[in-house]
Design an enzyme around this catalytic site. Sequence first.
Site, PDB file in Angstrom:
ATOM      1  N   GLN A   1      -0.448  -2.773  -6.036  1.00 38.63           N
ATOM      2  CA  GLN A   1       0.787  -3.270  -6.621  1.00 38.63           C
ATOM      3  C   GLN A   1       1.813  -3.665  -5.569  1.00 38.63           C
ATOM      4  O   GLN A   1       2.508  -4.669  -5.704  1.00 38.63           O
ATOM      5  CB  GLN A   1       1.386  -2.208  -7.555  1.00 38.63           C
ATOM      6  CG  GLN A   1       2.749  -2.544  -8.123  1.00 38.63           C
ATOM      7  CD  GLN A   1       2.746  -3.812  -8.961  1.00 38.63           C
ATOM      8  OE1 GLN A   1       1.712  -4.198  -9.514  1.00 38.63           O
ATOM      9  NE2 GLN A   1       3.893  -4.465  -9.059  1.00 38.63           N
ATOM     10  N   GLU A   2       1.919  -2.878  -4.519  1.00 38.28           N
ATOM     11  CA  GLU A   2       2.975  -3.097  -3.528  1.00 38.28           C
ATOM     12  C   GLU A   2       2.717  -4.301  -2.632  1.00 38.28           C
ATOM     13  O   GLU A   2       3.618  -5.094  -2.383  1.00 38.28           O
ATOM     14  CB  GLU A   2       3.141  -1.842  -2.655  1.00 38.28           C
ATOM     15  CG  GLU A   2       3.852  -0.686  -3.341  1.00 38.28           C
ATOM     16  CD  GLU A   2       5.360  -0.902  -3.453  1.00 38.28           C
ATOM     17  OE1 GLU A   2       5.854  -1.944  -2.991  1.00 38.28           O
ATOM     18  OE2 GLU A   2       6.030  -0.027  -4.011  1.00 38.28           O
ATOM     19  N   SER A   3       1.514  -4.423  -2.114  1.00 40.13           N
ATOM     20  CA  SER A   3       1.275  -5.431  -1.072  1.00 40.13           C
ATOM     21  C   SER A   3       0.057  -6.300  -1.306  1.00 40.13           C
ATOM     22  O   SER A   3      -0.176  -7.240  -0.546  1.00 40.13           O
ATOM     23  CB  SER A   3       1.103  -4.736   0.284  1.00 40.13           C
ATOM     24  OG  SER A   3      -0.102  -3.967   0.290  1.00 40.13           O
TER      25      SER A   3
ATOM     26  N   TYR B   1       6.151  -2.256 -12.854  1.00 38.09           N
ATOM     27  CA  TYR B   1       5.559  -1.588 -11.698  1.00 38.09           C
ATOM     28  C   TYR B   1       4.789  -0.342 -12.135  1.00 38.09           C
ATOM     29  O   TYR B   1       3.623  -0.147 -11.769  1.00 38.09           O
ATOM     30  CB  TYR B   1       6.674  -1.209 -10.717  1.00 38.09           C
ATOM     31  CG  TYR B   1       6.215  -0.506  -9.471  1.00 38.09           C
ATOM     32  CD1 TYR B   1       5.958  -1.219  -8.314  1.00 38.09           C
ATOM     33  CD2 TYR B   1       6.050   0.877  -9.435  1.00 38.09           C
ATOM     34  CE1 TYR B   1       5.539  -0.580  -7.152  1.00 38.09           C
ATOM     35  CE2 TYR B   1       5.621   1.525  -8.294  1.00 38.09           C
ATOM     36  CZ  TYR B   1       5.372   0.793  -7.152  1.00 38.09           C
ATOM     37  OH  TYR B   1       4.946   1.435  -6.013  1.00 38.09           O
TER      38      TYR B   1
END
Length: 647
Positions: free
Chosen positions: A505-507, A612
């Site tokens: 999800q983040e990168s 998120y």
Amino acid sequence: MRFLSWVIALCFIGAPAVQASTIEQQRDWFEQARKALTAHQSHKFSKLKAKLDTYPLTPYLDIWQARKMLKAGTDDRVAAVLKTFADIPESKDLRIAWVKYLAERDQWAQVAEQLRAHPGLKRKYPEIAMMSDWYTGEKEAALQQFSQRWRNNDRLTDTSRSLHKAWLKHGHPNREERWSRIIHLAGRGAWREIPSLSSGKREKQWLSYWHKLQTDPKAAFSSWPSSLSHPDSHQVQLAKAMIKDGLTRLARKDPLQADLSLQQLRKQIRLDTEDSFYDVMAQKIALRGAKRHMPIAAQWLGDLPSARQNEETRAWQARLYMLQRDWPKVLEVVRAMPRAEQQQARWQYWRAYALQSTGKSEEATTVFAGLAQDRGYYSFLSAERINLPYKFSNEEMDTLPALTQDLDKLPGIQRAREWLALGQYGKANREWYAALSGASRKTWQAAAQLASQWSWSDQAIRAAYRAGKMNALDERFPLQFESDVMLAAKETGLNPASIWGVIRQESLFNRQALSPAGARGLMQLMPKTAKMVAGQINLHGGHRQLFSPAVNIRLGSRYLADMKSHFDNKLALAAAAYNAGPGRVSQWLERTPFDSSEIWVEAIPYNETRRYVQHVIAYATVYKWRRQQSAQMHSLALDVTLNEDKP
């Protein structure tokens, strides 16, 4: 002049024949040549460049050399380099530097030529485009552009000084322009710049009261002077800006008081405008109240005229009724949604949930069963509701060896691979996207396979998506950095699936990811947070190595584990804290207890954080499946009552 002479001399140095070399040697020579160019080592640079005739990245040396010459004061080679290497993304940077160079030297005819050939530069550099218009005969257009920039208080440099003088001679700023600028400045609280622009007793009275509104909107609205209750046609814009600013500030602190002030203003100040100004403000206040989980906000949202109701207002009305456990009202709101909204997985799930909660289990089961055939957050929740196994629907992508080989031979793809080998992911991305511009789905499928072969996971994921291969889970959910993830899971007690879910999800597995806010690396850590965590685990200096996968995963996992421990071992709360900060999550918990996990997550005030959390939970579920672990979604993410199984 010595430096300029050296740069020019490089252009005439011949390239002696070289023996065949390995790709590793060429990469090393390329990096040495790059450093030599930076260090003004002309002889060394020319010798190294002569060895790199066949190396894919050699054109970059020519582009950088032309850029060096430009900085030294000559653009003799720029046009030729841009023509020769037009397909290389770095040429765009050289062109931008050249346009700025030409503008600084008042060569506006050439600037105009470049802007006509490359319209994107006009949007990126509006001040230069404006001055180009001015000096090439489009004077009226330039004056209009300057007026717009002045009204908006946009940054103006010495480049436009001559136009500014001409603009003043043409009778600017006029009343409308002056008030537009005043409103812009006052909205930002830049009061020091305003006195020189305002004139007239009544205008200053309005501005004085606006200042009071910003300091104490509740008091200012409750004692609104009658002298300001009847704005003339020229003052309506000012009155609307003041009221909007004041109500917005008040709604942040006290939506209920903001609503009361709005009702008072409707009666006191007549604003006969076509934009339904007061209805727009009512919508903003109602949404602010809804995101603070105020029950009365459901009524506010329902009372909005149909023109001011939209997908967001309907969603928040439904969420407020969920928080109140008023399931008949939830059904009523969902059924009133446009059909396209009703068909979204989110509202199908909550419709079924409401049906089940009102005793209509058979109808609810039918809806849950339909949702459970898919893969995703609401599909997984639906499967659990009726005790069905999760559906993952994994499919292997068909191999396309011939197309993959052809793709691998493209110069842009070869340059992307070389930049990847040199650890320059940004440059690799630029070449990759330029080479694949306008590609077909089949080509993107081949690109996904190629990126997977290179362990370039973020581009493999994106390429699989563009190829329409949504079920290619091997490509879309890679088990990359496995040793680092497993070590971090062992150290923290986290399930490795949770760590992979956050990375995904983040990168998207981009180890060099850098957000506009400064978050870095695979798990997008802010340096300040990383420094704190590094100190806790005696990894001193770790915050300076956030682009290292091993360091980033270790620090990010520790922080995630700390959040999970702090928030009663709930991954949903930990993920929310990881994204929005633990302070905000604590505030949300004070407002709404975590007694029903699905409802709490659905009612997260920030759209970004809600998405998120849902993505992390769904991704972690997929990663658990990929590691052939069996665990129900609730025990993994939402209603955790036991520690996650250690790997």
